[in-house]
Design a protein around this motif. Structure first.
Motif, PDB file in Angstrom:
ATOM      1  N   SER A  87      79.261  16.425  66.064  1.00  0.00           N
ATOM      2  CA  SER A  87      79.614  17.740  66.101  1.00  0.00           C
ATOM      3  C   SER A  87      78.560  18.673  65.090  1.00  0.00           C
ATOM      4  O   SER A  87      78.161  19.575  65.424  1.00  0.00           O
ATOM      5  CB  SER A  87      80.829  17.991  65.664  1.00  0.00           C
ATOM      6  OG  SER A  87      81.328  19.274  65.614  1.00  0.00           O
ATOM      7  N   TYR A  90      75.036  18.554  66.735  1.00  0.00           N
ATOM      8  CA  TYR A  90      75.168  19.680  67.696  1.00  0.00           C
ATOM      9  C   TYR A  90      74.856  21.103  66.870  1.00  0.00           C
ATOM     10  O   TYR A  90      73.992  21.783  67.381  1.00  0.00           O
ATOM     11  CB  TYR A  90      76.483  19.809  68.850  1.00  0.00           C
ATOM     12  CG  TYR A  90      76.711  18.689  69.512  1.00  0.00           C
ATOM     13  CD1 TYR A  90      75.499  18.367  70.377  1.00  0.00           C
ATOM     14  CD2 TYR A  90      77.817  18.042  69.720  1.00  0.00           C
ATOM     15  CE1 TYR A  90      75.722  17.341  71.432  1.00  0.00           C
ATOM     16  CE2 TYR A  90      78.042  17.168  70.626  1.00  0.00           C
ATOM     17  CZ  TYR A  90      76.949  16.604  71.379  1.00  0.00           C
ATOM     18  OH  TYR A  90      76.898  15.796  72.405  1.00  0.00           O
ATOM     19  N   ARG A  93      71.367  21.420  65.676  1.00  0.00           N
ATOM     20  CA  ARG A  93      70.386  21.748  66.861  1.00  0.00           C
ATOM     21  C   ARG A  93      70.713  23.108  67.512  1.00  0.00           C
ATOM     22  O   ARG A  93      69.995  23.489  68.417  1.00  0.00           O
ATOM     23  CB  ARG A  93      70.507  20.535  67.798  1.00  0.00           C
ATOM     24  CG  ARG A  93      70.052  19.174  67.263  1.00  0.00           C
ATOM     25  CD  ARG A  93      70.205  18.164  68.174  1.00  0.00           C
ATOM     26  NE  ARG A  93      69.550  16.968  67.922  1.00  0.00           N
ATOM     27  CZ  ARG A  93      69.704  15.913  68.257  1.00  0.00           C
ATOM     28  NH1 ARG A  93      70.395  15.645  69.421  1.00  0.00           N
ATOM     29  NH2 ARG A  93      69.180  14.563  67.905  1.00  0.00           N
ATOM     30  N   GLY A  94      71.772  23.829  66.838  1.00  0.00           N
ATOM     31  CA  GLY A  94      72.019  25.229  67.618  1.00  0.00           C
ATOM     32  C   GLY A  94      72.732  25.238  68.955  1.00  0.00           C
ATOM     33  O   GLY A  94      72.959  26.100  69.555  1.00  0.00           O
ATOM     34  N   ASN A  95      73.409  24.022  69.377  1.00  0.00           N
ATOM     35  CA  ASN A  95      74.174  23.713  70.330  1.00  0.00           C
ATOM     36  C   ASN A  95      75.621  24.112  69.969  1.00  0.00           C
ATOM     37  O   ASN A  95      76.310  23.258  69.856  1.00  0.00           O
ATOM     38  CB  ASN A  95      73.866  22.374  70.927  1.00  0.00           C
ATOM     39  CG  ASN A  95      74.405  22.210  72.510  1.00  0.00           C
ATOM     40  OD1 ASN A  95      75.264  23.290  72.725  1.00  0.00           O
ATOM     41  ND2 ASN A  95      74.353  21.348  73.175  1.00  0.00           N
ATOM     42  N   ILE A  96      75.789  25.381  69.813  1.00  0.00           N
ATOM     43  CA  ILE A  96      77.302  25.944  69.601  1.00  0.00           C
ATOM     44  C   ILE A  96      78.223  25.420  70.447  1.00  0.00           C
ATOM     45  O   ILE A  96      79.558  25.088  70.142  1.00  0.00           O
ATOM     46  CB  ILE A  96      77.277  27.496  69.310  1.00  0.00           C
ATOM     47  CG1 ILE A  96      76.328  27.926  68.075  1.00  0.00           C
ATOM     48  CG2 ILE A  96      78.533  27.923  68.785  1.00  0.00           C
ATOM     49  CD1 ILE A  96      76.300  27.110  66.915  1.00  0.00           C
ATOM     50  N   SER A  97      77.861  25.573  71.977  1.00  0.00           N
ATOM     51  CA  SER A  97      78.661  25.105  72.743  1.00  0.00           C
ATOM     52  C   SER A  97      79.311  23.778  72.786  1.00  0.00           C
ATOM     53  O   SER A  97      80.410  23.414  72.906  1.00  0.00           O
ATOM     54  CB  SER A  97      78.468  25.320  74.184  1.00  0.00           C
ATOM     55  OG  SER A  97      79.083  25.178  75.096  1.00  0.00           O
ATOM     56  N   ALA A  98      78.441  22.869  72.395  1.00  0.00           N
ATOM     57  CA  ALA A  98      78.675  21.457  72.448  1.00  0.00           C
ATOM     58  C   ALA A  98      79.301  21.015  71.112  1.00  0.00           C
ATOM     59  O   ALA A  98      80.416  20.311  71.259  1.00  0.00           O
ATOM     60  CB  ALA A  98      77.602  20.575  72.295  1.00  0.00           C
ATOM     61  N   HIS A  99      79.074  21.869  70.193  1.00  0.00           N
ATOM     62  CA  HIS A  99      79.955  21.788  68.836  1.00  0.00           C
ATOM     63  C   HIS A  99      81.403  22.348  68.952  1.00  0.00           C
ATOM     64  O   HIS A  99      82.234  21.509  68.533  1.00  0.00           O
ATOM     65  CB  HIS A  99      79.260  22.610  67.842  1.00  0.00           C
ATOM     66  CG  HIS A  99      80.017  23.016  66.493  1.00  0.00           C
ATOM     67  ND1 HIS A  99      80.213  22.067  65.500  1.00  0.00           N
ATOM     68  CD2 HIS A  99      80.785  23.966  66.065  1.00  0.00           C
ATOM     69  CE1 HIS A  99      80.961  22.239  64.585  1.00  0.00           C
ATOM     70  NE2 HIS A  99      81.320  23.698  64.743  1.00  0.00           N
TER      71      HIS A  99
END
Length: 136
Positions: A87, A90, A93-99
């Motif tokens: 998490s 994620y 890496r800026g992947n807020i949706s996956a976080h």
């Protein structure tokens, strides 16, 4: 089974994480987002979940199949720890949706679902609760 220090730490951290989790999730929902509250509650939740997972390694029950003292429920330990690390990866890496999905999944899987199974009568907490209520 009696309440050992490992069980007491595990129980306290798990109950606190279950209580704080909704606050961390709620603070980033809706029109009025609260990033400071989300971050503070989130870090507290992650710390409590890591404590819960690590303390589980020192708890051995007698119900169900065992391998080197570990039962099926101990599979939640690596799932939780890898989920927490993943998490943050994620997030970095800026992947807020996956976080978001990872954290929600961890909350509902490790706190809510595991909590429900904890209340089974043959588990320590479940037995204490149901016998105190006079059900068993």
């Amino acid at each position: 089974m009696q309440l050992t220090p490992a069980i007491a730490i595990h129980l306290a951290a798990a109950v606190a994480a279950t209580a704080i989790g909704p606050l961390a999730l709620w603070a980033r929902k809706g029109r009025q987002q609260r990033p400071r509250l989300h971050r503070a509650a989130g870090y507290a939740w992650v710390t409590l979940m890591a404590t819960t997972a690590v303390s589980a390694l020192f708890i051995s029950g007698s119900v169900g199949p065992r391998l080197a003292g570990f039962g099926v429920i101990h599979l939640l330990v690596p799932v939780t720890l890898f989920g927490l690390v993943g998490s943050f990866i994620y997030l970095a890496r800026g992947n807020i949706s996956a976080h978001r999905k990872t954290m929600q999944g961890l909350y509902f899987g490790a706190c809510v679902t595991a909590g429900v199974f904890t209340l089974l009568p043959e588990r320590v907490l479940g037995h204490a609760l149901w016998s105190a209520l006079g059900v068993i």
